[in-house]
Motif scaffolding. Structure first.
Motif, PDB file in Angstrom:
ATOM      1  N   ALA A 119      45.363  55.413  49.697  1.00  0.00           N
ATOM      2  CA  ALA A 119      44.475  55.958  50.729  1.00  0.00           C
ATOM      3  C   ALA A 119      43.344  54.969  50.982  1.00  0.00           C
ATOM      4  O   ALA A 119      42.188  55.337  51.149  1.00  0.00           O
ATOM      5  CB  ALA A 119      43.924  57.319  50.300  1.00  0.00           C
ATOM      6  N   ARG A 120      43.708  53.710  50.965  1.00  0.00           N
ATOM      7  CA  ARG A 120      42.745  52.647  51.219  1.00  0.00           C
ATOM      8  C   ARG A 120      42.375  52.648  52.696  1.00  0.00           C
ATOM      9  O   ARG A 120      43.234  52.931  53.562  1.00  0.00           O
ATOM     10  CB  ARG A 120      43.412  51.325  50.835  1.00  0.00           C
ATOM     11  N   GLU A 121      41.144  52.293  53.015  1.00  0.00           N
ATOM     12  CA  GLU A 121      40.734  52.183  54.410  1.00  0.00           C
ATOM     13  C   GLU A 121      41.458  51.010  55.068  1.00  0.00           C
ATOM     14  O   GLU A 121      41.915  50.097  54.396  1.00  0.00           O
ATOM     15  CB  GLU A 121      39.218  51.917  54.509  1.00  0.00           C
ATOM     16  N   VAL A 412      33.405  54.333  48.196  1.00  0.00           N
ATOM     17  CA  VAL A 412      32.889  53.920  49.502  1.00  0.00           C
ATOM     18  C   VAL A 412      32.420  52.468  49.405  1.00  0.00           C
ATOM     19  O   VAL A 412      31.678  51.985  50.222  1.00  0.00           O
ATOM     20  CB  VAL A 412      31.734  54.822  49.995  1.00  0.00           C
ATOM     21  N   ASN A 413      32.814  51.793  48.353  1.00  0.00           N
ATOM     22  CA  ASN A 413      32.464  50.421  47.997  1.00  0.00           C
ATOM     23  C   ASN A 413      31.068  50.365  47.375  1.00  0.00           C
ATOM     24  O   ASN A 413      30.873  50.899  46.312  1.00  0.00           O
ATOM     25  CB  ASN A 413      32.623  49.451  49.168  1.00  0.00           C
ATOM     26  N   LEU A 414      30.090  49.749  48.010  1.00  0.00           N
ATOM     27  CA  LEU A 414      28.794  49.566  47.338  1.00  0.00           C
ATOM     28  C   LEU A 414      27.982  50.858  47.368  1.00  0.00           C
ATOM     29  O   LEU A 414      28.377  51.834  48.016  1.00  0.00           O
ATOM     30  CB  LEU A 414      28.018  48.435  48.013  1.00  0.00           C
ATOM     31  N   SER A 465      40.214  46.078  43.874  1.00  0.00           N
ATOM     32  CA  SER A 465      40.367  45.890  42.424  1.00  0.00           C
ATOM     33  C   SER A 465      40.619  47.217  41.720  1.00  0.00           C
ATOM     34  O   SER A 465      40.780  47.241  40.491  1.00  0.00           O
ATOM     35  CB  SER A 465      39.099  45.266  41.833  1.00  0.00           C
ATOM     36  N   MET A 466      40.626  48.306  42.460  1.00  0.00           N
ATOM     37  CA  MET A 466      40.776  49.620  41.808  1.00  0.00           C
ATOM     38  C   MET A 466      42.131  49.694  41.114  1.00  0.00           C
ATOM     39  O   MET A 466      43.156  49.388  41.707  1.00  0.00           O
ATOM     40  CB  MET A 466      40.634  50.731  42.844  1.00  0.00           C
ATOM     41  N   THR A 467      42.114  50.117  39.847  1.00  0.00           N
ATOM     42  CA  THR A 467      43.312  50.017  39.015  1.00  0.00           C
ATOM     43  C   THR A 467      43.561  51.274  38.191  1.00  0.00           C
ATOM     44  O   THR A 467      43.468  51.262  36.955  1.00  0.00           O
ATOM     45  CB  THR A 467      43.175  48.796  38.065  1.00  0.00           C
ATOM     46  N   PRO A 483      35.239  52.583  37.812  1.00  0.00           N
ATOM     47  CA  PRO A 483      34.645  51.773  38.877  1.00  0.00           C
ATOM     48  C   PRO A 483      34.152  50.438  38.308  1.00  0.00           C
ATOM     49  O   PRO A 483      34.219  50.224  37.095  1.00  0.00           O
ATOM     50  CB  PRO A 483      33.452  52.622  39.328  1.00  0.00           C
ATOM     51  N   GLY A 484      33.623  49.582  39.173  1.00  0.00           N
ATOM     52  CA  GLY A 484      33.029  48.327  38.684  1.00  0.00           C
ATOM     53  C   GLY A 484      33.411  47.120  39.503  1.00  0.00           C
ATOM     54  O   GLY A 484      33.288  46.000  39.019  1.00  0.00           O
ATOM     55  N   GLY A 485      33.882  47.326  40.757  1.00  0.00           N
ATOM     56  CA  GLY A 485      34.193  46.179  41.619  1.00  0.00           C
ATOM     57  C   GLY A 485      35.204  45.270  40.955  1.00  0.00           C
ATOM     58  O   GLY A 485      36.175  45.727  40.349  1.00  0.00           O
ATOM     59  N   ARG A 487      35.108  43.815  38.340  1.00  0.00           N
ATOM     60  CA  ARG A 487      35.191  43.977  36.883  1.00  0.00           C
ATOM     61  C   ARG A 487      36.119  45.125  36.469  1.00  0.00           C
ATOM     62  O   ARG A 487      36.374  45.310  35.280  1.00  0.00           O
ATOM     63  CB  ARG A 487      33.794  44.261  36.324  1.00  0.00           C
ATOM     64  N   ILE A 488      36.566  45.905  37.437  1.00  0.00           N
ATOM     65  CA  ILE A 488      37.447  47.033  37.114  1.00  0.00           C
ATOM     66  C   ILE A 488      38.645  46.551  36.299  1.00  0.00           C
ATOM     67  O   ILE A 488      39.018  47.129  35.278  1.00  0.00           O
ATOM     68  CB  ILE A 488      37.954  47.717  38.404  1.00  0.00           C
ATOM     69  N   ILE A 489      39.243  45.475  36.780  1.00  0.00           N
ATOM     70  CA  ILE A 489      40.523  45.040  36.202  1.00  0.00           C
ATOM     71  C   ILE A 489      40.334  44.613  34.745  1.00  0.00           C
ATOM     72  O   ILE A 489      41.144  44.941  33.878  1.00  0.00           O
ATOM     73  CB  ILE A 489      41.121  43.886  37.033  1.00  0.00           C
TER      74      ILE A 489
HETATM   75  O1  DON Z   1      38.151  48.395  46.052  1.00  0.00           O
HETATM   76  C1  DON Z   1      37.405  47.683  45.408  1.00  0.00           C
HETATM   77  O2  DON Z   1      37.793  46.821  44.653  1.00  0.00           O
HETATM   78  C2  DON Z   1      35.908  47.891  45.528  1.00  0.00           C
HETATM   79  N1  DON Z   1      35.605  48.387  46.840  1.00  0.00           N
HETATM   80  C3  DON Z   1      35.448  48.806  44.451  1.00  0.00           C
HETATM   81  C4  DON Z   1      33.957  48.918  44.442  1.00  0.00           C
HETATM   82  C5  DON Z   1      33.408  49.317  43.139  1.00  0.00           C
HETATM   83  O3  DON Z   1      34.092  49.575  42.188  1.00  0.00           O
HETATM   84  C6  DON Z   1      31.936  49.329  43.054  1.00  0.00           C
HETATM   85  N2  DON Z   1      31.516  49.655  41.709  1.00  0.00           N
HETATM   86  N3  DON Z   1      30.729  49.182  41.029  1.00  0.00           N
END
Ligand code: DON
Length: 598
Positions: A119-121, A412-414, A465-467, A483-485, A487-489
């Motif tokens: 369900a990515r934008e 919603v990203n940031l 990066s969502m995993t 979460p974590g941008g 850094r998620i991975i």
């Molecule tokens: O989908 C992504 O990889 C980013 N939009 C996720 C953003 C996120 O995890 C922000 N959290 N700190």
């Protein structure tokens, strides 16, 4: 054979450095012989067919409660996911919402099948690369992260409809009821939410629709206030009663289009009505006797995990001293993030060498380039530090009494997304467009960059990066994510290594974190993730290390902690369920309930 990957698909200077670097490292380290026999597999044991109850771990107590309520009303994990996801959208606007998107990894216990709802934008047609450049040809940072141009067409509402309609047992309206109630009656503002507002205040208050929701008599929300969102409740009600059309057509769609236009952006009615959730086949591979099931593109997480774990697979990490263990994990991270940069994007638009990247031969080639005690220099071009955003995006994990599973990361990203709420909707739009490589080779808000594979195009989904991830061994079933941008991975990687080392869910959630993403060429670490002695040992191997509190760190600065890892585990042998909620997030909650298999 490894090196053919690095041929001429993308004509960029940095890209051409890679074969030379690999050849150099191969010649430096031919004697490197850490390869050991693969670890013994766990013996098959007598295991229970169904869990003794259900468990939910999410980033907010109210969302966990909403999910448990829906289970108690006879729903399954997928109905509960609708309740948790929509409630997070109400109580964590800082992180995710109807104006954003997400990935929902599902396991159906009855069929044994796994699927990922993507369900990515996606990018609207107006979002050409040129639209994001300023008059000097530089990336317009304001456009890429603030206001209407930063927003992709939302996917989350469509995922809720799909979850309820194709996987759940209860009507969508029933599973949405808790979130509608909380949006209408309100909930107490917590510290992270108020602090996040302050840091995004200037942007949020540009837009009348946002001001109407967040200001009371001209004053912004403060900790302890009861935050009511009647317009969001109405939007959720339209979704509950009309399904897809309740958001993507009709009243809500009209208001969204009007709000985007008034703020200076351009979306079309067709782009909204044309949104579709995609069913993706998850990536699946073995690691040390675990079956790992994880997010495929447009997430970069799964491919990076396969690469990293297959590089690390033969090494007995637990037998190494800490500095060497971190060194090897970091070298695996560095290589996977390099590939992310060049190869990955939306599978519906880009041809990706996924089979090669995910192969053991490829991992073996990469492993051979890792020196036992010397850092591989990343090709330093951009010295930009990874920014310090932390509190955005959210993850929840569910196992129900039938053994169905959901791992969902939504965003919603940031912080507070684009800051734009189209008037009358209560829907805070994402700023996910920044996850595209809007300008080739220019790092985004997370310091990661990309090239053609992740260039913006109408209808294309931006790389994520969502995993959300499942792990399954003969006796244990795990759901995890965070979460974590970018850094998620690496957080999910450390989580997998933690489970493999026998840690409990709570220990995995609390694990100290470190991260490397190829560029910038630095190991960033949470405060206390390792000692200054270990940092010194890593530096002696040639790594740059940013350990907060380490005065020799060189002023790169990184946040002290990051992520909010929510994980659950079913131990089939012991017949127990347990959850781990990240101690870094004080409002997160994991709860187990006893429940007979329905
Ligand atoms: O989908 C992504 O990889 C980013 N939009 C996720 C953003 C996120 O995890 C922000 N959290 N700190």
């Amino acid at each position: 054979m490894t090196l053919h990957l690095f041929s001429s698909r993308i004509n960029h200077r940095r890209f051409l450095v890679v074969p030379a670097l690999l050849a150099l490292l191969l010649s430096l380290a031919p004697e490197f012989a850490l390869a050991l026999a693969p670890p013994a597999r766990t013996e098959a044991a007598t295991v229970a067919a169904t869990p003794p109850g259900a468990v939910i771990s999410s980033g907010h107590r109210l969302a966990t409660e909403a999910g448990l309520q829906i289970l108690a009303e006879g729903g399954n994990a997928f109905d509960a996911a609708v309740a948790v996801s929509s409630t997070l959208s109400v109580v964590e606007p800082i992180s995710s919402g109807l104006g954003g998107g997400g990935f929902f990894l599902l396991h159906d216990a009855r069929t044994g099948k796994d699927v990922m709802l993507d369900a990515r934008e996606y990018a609207p047609e107006s979002a050409t690369p040129a639209a994001f450049l300023d008059k000097n040809g530089e990336l317009d940072r304001d456009r890429s992260v603030n206001g209407p141009w930063s927003a992709g067409i939302p996917g989350l509402p469509a995922a809720l409809v799909e979850l309820a309609g194709k996987h759940g047992r209860l009507p969508l309206a029933q599973s949405l009821a808790p979130s509608i109630r909380i949006a209408r009656d309100g909930f107490p503002v917590y510290a992270r939410m108020a602090k996040g507002y302050q840091s995004r205040r200037e942007v949020m208050e540009r837009y009348p629709g946002t001001r109407a929701v967040y200001l009371r008599n001209g004053k912004p929300i403060a900790e302890g206030d009861i935050f009511r969102q009647p317009e969001l409740a109405h939007t959720l009600e339209l979704l509950a009663s009309k399904g897809f059309d309740g958001f993507y057509r009709g009243e809500t769609a009209r208001k969204l289009l009007k709000g985007v236009k008034q703020a200076g952006g351009r979306w079309t009615a067709e782009e909204l009505a044309g949104y579709r959730v995609k069913q993706r086949t998850p990536l699946s591979f073995d690691y040390h006797g675990w079956k790992i099931t994880t997010a495929p593109p447009p997430s970069s997480g799964g491919i990076a995990l396969v690469e990293m774990l297959q590089i690390l697979e033969p090494w007995k990490l637990e037998e190494l001293d800490e500095a060497h263990r971190i060194h090897l994990v970091v070298e695996a991270m560095r290589r996977a993030y390099r590939d992310r940069t060049f190869f990955l994007g939306d599978p519906d638009f880009v041809d990706m060498p996924l089979a090669v990247l995910a192969s053991r031969d490829y991992a073996q080639g990469l492993r051979a380039t890792i020196h036992p005690d010397k850092a591989t220099p990343s090709d330093l071009l951009s010295g930009k530090p990874t920014p310090l955003e932390d509190d955005e995006t959210t993850h929840f994990s569910i196992i129900d009494a039938q053994g169905n599973r959901v791992g969902a990361t939504q965003t919603v990203n940031l912080l507070y997304g684009s800051g734009l709420i189209p008037a009358g909707t209560g829907v805070l739009l994402n700023n996910e467009m920044d996850d595209f490589a809007l300008k080739p080779g220019t790092p985004n808000a997370f310091g990661v960059m990309g090239y053609e594979a992740n260039a913006p195009k109408a209808g294309k989904r931006m790389l994520s990066s969502m995993t959300p991830t499942f792990m399954e061994s003969p006796d244990r079933v795990v759901v995890l994510g965070t979460p974590g941008g970018s850094r998620i991975i690496t957080m999910v990687l450390l989580g997998i290594l933690g489970y493999d080392a026998g840690l409990s869910p709570q220990q995995v959630s609390a694990l100290p974190r470190y991260h490397h993403q190829w560029l910038p060429d630095v190991i960033s670490a949470e405060s206390g993730a390792f000692s200054t002695q270990v940092a010194d040992a890593l530096k002696a191997m040639g790594h740059e290390v940013d350990l907060p509190g380490d005065t020799a760190a060189g002023g790169r600065g990184s946040s002290h902690v990051w992520g909010s890892l929510q994980t659950v585990m079913w131990d089939r042998k012991a017949g127990t369920l347990s959850g781990g909620s990240d101690p870094r997030n004080p409002v997160a909650e994991a709860r187990v309930v006893e429940q007979a298999s329905p």
